[in-house]
Design a protein around this motif. Structure first.
Motif, short mmCIF file in Angstrom:
data_model
loop_
_atom_site.label_atom_id
_atom_site.label_comp_id
_atom_site.label_asym_id
_atom_site.label_seq_id
_atom_site.Cartn_x
_atom_site.Cartn_y
_atom_site.Cartn_z
N THR A 162 0.84 -1.20 0.00
CA THR A 162 0.00 0.00 0.00
C THR A 162 0.87 1.25 0.00
O THR A 162 0.60 2.21 -0.73
CB THR A 162 -0.96 0.01 1.21
OG1 THR A 162 -1.60 -1.26 1.30
CG2 THR A 162 -2.02 1.08 1.08
N ILE A 163 1.94 1.24 0.78
CA ILE A 163 2.86 2.38 0.81
C ILE A 163 3.49 2.57 -0.57
O ILE A 163 3.62 3.69 -1.07
CB ILE A 163 3.94 2.16 1.90
CG1 ILE A 163 3.29 2.35 3.28
CG2 ILE A 163 5.13 3.11 1.72
CD1 ILE A 163 4.19 2.11 4.45
N LEU A 164 3.81 1.46 -1.21
CA LEU A 164 4.41 1.49 -2.55
C LEU A 164 3.45 2.10 -3.57
O LEU A 164 3.81 3.03 -4.30
CB LEU A 164 4.77 0.05 -2.92
CG LEU A 164 5.64 -0.20 -4.12
CD1 LEU A 164 7.00 0.46 -3.92
CD2 LEU A 164 5.83 -1.70 -4.30
N THR A 165 2.24 1.59 -3.62
CA THR A 165 1.30 2.08 -4.64
C THR A 165 0.89 3.52 -4.38
O THR A 165 0.52 4.23 -5.30
CB THR A 165 0.03 1.20 -4.72
OG1 THR A 165 -0.51 1.10 -3.43
CG2 THR A 165 0.35 -0.18 -5.24
N GLN A 166 0.95 3.96 -3.12
CA GLN A 166 0.56 5.33 -2.81
C GLN A 166 1.73 6.31 -2.91
O GLN A 166 1.60 7.47 -2.54
CB GLN A 166 -0.09 5.39 -1.42
CG GLN A 166 -1.39 4.61 -1.40
CD GLN A 166 -2.20 4.84 -0.14
OE1 GLN A 166 -1.75 5.49 0.80
NE2 GLN A 166 -3.42 4.32 -0.12
N ASP A 167 2.87 5.82 -3.39
CA ASP A 167 4.02 6.68 -3.65
C ASP A 167 4.45 7.47 -2.41
O ASP A 167 4.69 8.67 -2.47
CB ASP A 167 3.66 7.65 -4.80
CG ASP A 167 4.91 8.21 -5.46
OD1 ASP A 167 6.03 7.77 -5.12
OD2 ASP A 167 4.78 9.10 -6.32
N LEU A 168 4.54 6.78 -1.27
CA LEU A 168 4.86 7.48 -0.02
C LEU A 168 6.34 7.43 0.31
O LEU A 168 6.80 8.18 1.18
CB LEU A 168 4.07 6.87 1.14
CG LEU A 168 2.56 7.11 1.12
CD1 LEU A 168 1.87 6.32 2.22
CD2 LEU A 168 2.28 8.60 1.29
N ALA A 169 7.09 6.54 -0.34
CA ALA A 169 8.50 6.39 0.03
C ALA A 169 9.37 6.29 -1.22
O ALA A 169 8.93 5.84 -2.27
CB ALA A 169 8.68 5.12 0.87
N ASP A 170 10.62 6.74 -1.09
CA ASP A 170 11.59 6.55 -2.18
C ASP A 170 12.29 5.21 -2.04
O ASP A 170 12.82 4.67 -2.99
CB ASP A 170 12.64 7.67 -2.14
CG ASP A 170 11.99 9.04 -2.25
OD1 ASP A 170 11.34 9.29 -3.27
OD2 ASP A 170 12.11 9.84 -1.29
#
Ligand code: 6V0
Length: 332
Positions: free
Chosen positions: A37-45
């Motif tokens: 979910t963090i990946l798809t929501q573009d929250l982290a590099d």
């Protein structure tokens, strides 16, 4: 690389080393739902994964990496060694032992405390400025354990707590009224799970306080119906686990939502596990349970002064006592 030729008179390439890094410890159902979910929501590099099972870990890492063509560019790394998490802004812990048939909660807790002794110190050492979110159960006591073992200031250690219970609650109220769950403000606080406390007096839909609206307009409502909604929330984890074996999607979105508020300094209010001593008459020691808290780049910025009836505060104090009793048997 020879593949590209710089344009004339351009500056040397910029390599910004300031990126947002999130680590997830435990790549089971819950850890992977959170990571994806963090990946798809573009929250982290960068997302770093840790688990004690190297094959499972590598398999999960490769499986996520293979989706790169469809996702925002994010570096995904994984290792059984905590050095992979170095310099994280946020560390999320979902590793945990599962309850064996017939095993007491206290025994499970003691096993998880032993796991945390191997997880929290190296995690905190590799990212001394990070914020910790604990998801493993029993989440309230384990958040306390993580706070103790990390030595972090209390604003940087929180548990996912009743954020998920509250989202289940908002879904059920929204479903009942046939409105969008995002328009429903409702909090469940206290212990995550069986003894959680629903704050009925603070429920509002589209800005309208529901209980006082019903009372003012002399619309009969059954306290029983409300209690049933809360009971469904309490039962929902058991129901999902009974049906599919574990819970994952809702906890994944719920923790990614916390991650967003922290990483992006959203200063949104979430019911999460925090040090509750001194709030709403909770006394007697350092007890962690869920209260509505303002989250930002610093972690827990403040606890909100939500209205609680005497009955609600008493329930909260009772949960605090039970949790303190468990904590006192841990020898920390
Ligand atoms: P799972 O699928 O068994 O995953 C647990 C993972 O932890 C496995 O991959 C293990 O290999 C790993 N692990 C075990 N020991 C270690 C260790 N020492 N170091 C690193 N990794 C280790 O469990 P699942 O993902 O379903 O649940 C994880 C935890 O989250 C459990 O404690 C659940 O009870 C808890 N949940 C908490 C929720 C909440 O709202 N707070 C919601 C759902 C689940």
């Amino acid at each position: 690389s020879a593949f590209f030729k710089p344009i004339h008179n351009s500056d040397p390439p910029l390599h910004s080393n300031r990126c947002t890094k999130v680590s997830v410890v435990g790549v089971g159902n819950v850890g992977m739902a959170i990571a994806q979910t963090i990946l798809t929501q573009d929250l982290a590099d960068e997302i770093a994964l840790v688990d004690s099972k190297p094959d499972k870990l590598r398999g999960e890492m490769l499986d996520l990496q293979h989706a790169a063509a469809f996702l925002p560019r994010t570096r995904i790394s994984a290792s059984v060694d905590y050095s992979v998490t170095a310099g994280s802004d946020l560390c999320i812990v979902t590793a945990g032992a599962r309850q064996n048939p017939g095993e007491s909660r206290l025994n499970l807790l003691q096993r998880n405390v032993s796991l945390f002794r191997h997880i929290i110190p190296p995690l905190a050492k590799a990212s001394p400025d990070s914020i910790l979110i604990i998801v493993s159960n029993p989440v309230d006591v384990l958040t306390y354990v993580a706070w103790k073992l990390s030595g972090f200031p209390v604003n940087r250690v929180l548990g996912s707590g009743t954020n998920l219970d509250s989202s289940r609650f908002r879904f059920l109220i929204a479903d009942h009224l046939d409105v969008n769950a995002q328009d429903v403000q409702a909090f469940i606080v206290g212990e995550h799970g069986d003894s959680s406390v629903a704050l009925w007096s603070s429920i509002s839909v589209g800005g309208i306080p529901v209980l006082s609206f019903l009372e003012k307009n002399q619309i009969a409502y059954e306290k029983q119906t409300l209690e049933q909604i809360h009971q469904s929330v309490v039962g929902s984890a058991y129901e999902v686990i009974g049906l599919k074996g574990y819970t994952s999607w809702a906890i994944g979105y719920s923790v990614a939502n916390l991650a967003r508020s922290i990483i992006r300094d959203q200063r949104k209010i979430h019911p999460v596990t925090v040090l509750a001593r001194g709030f709403y008459g909770v006394e007697g020691g350092d007890v962690f349970l869920s209260l509505p808290a303002l989250l930002g780049r610093n972690g827990v910025v403040a606890v909100t002064n939500v209205h609680m009836t005497d009955e609600e505060a008493e329930k909260l104090q009772k949960s605090a006592k039970t949790i303190l009793e468990m904590q006192s048997q841990l020898g920390l």
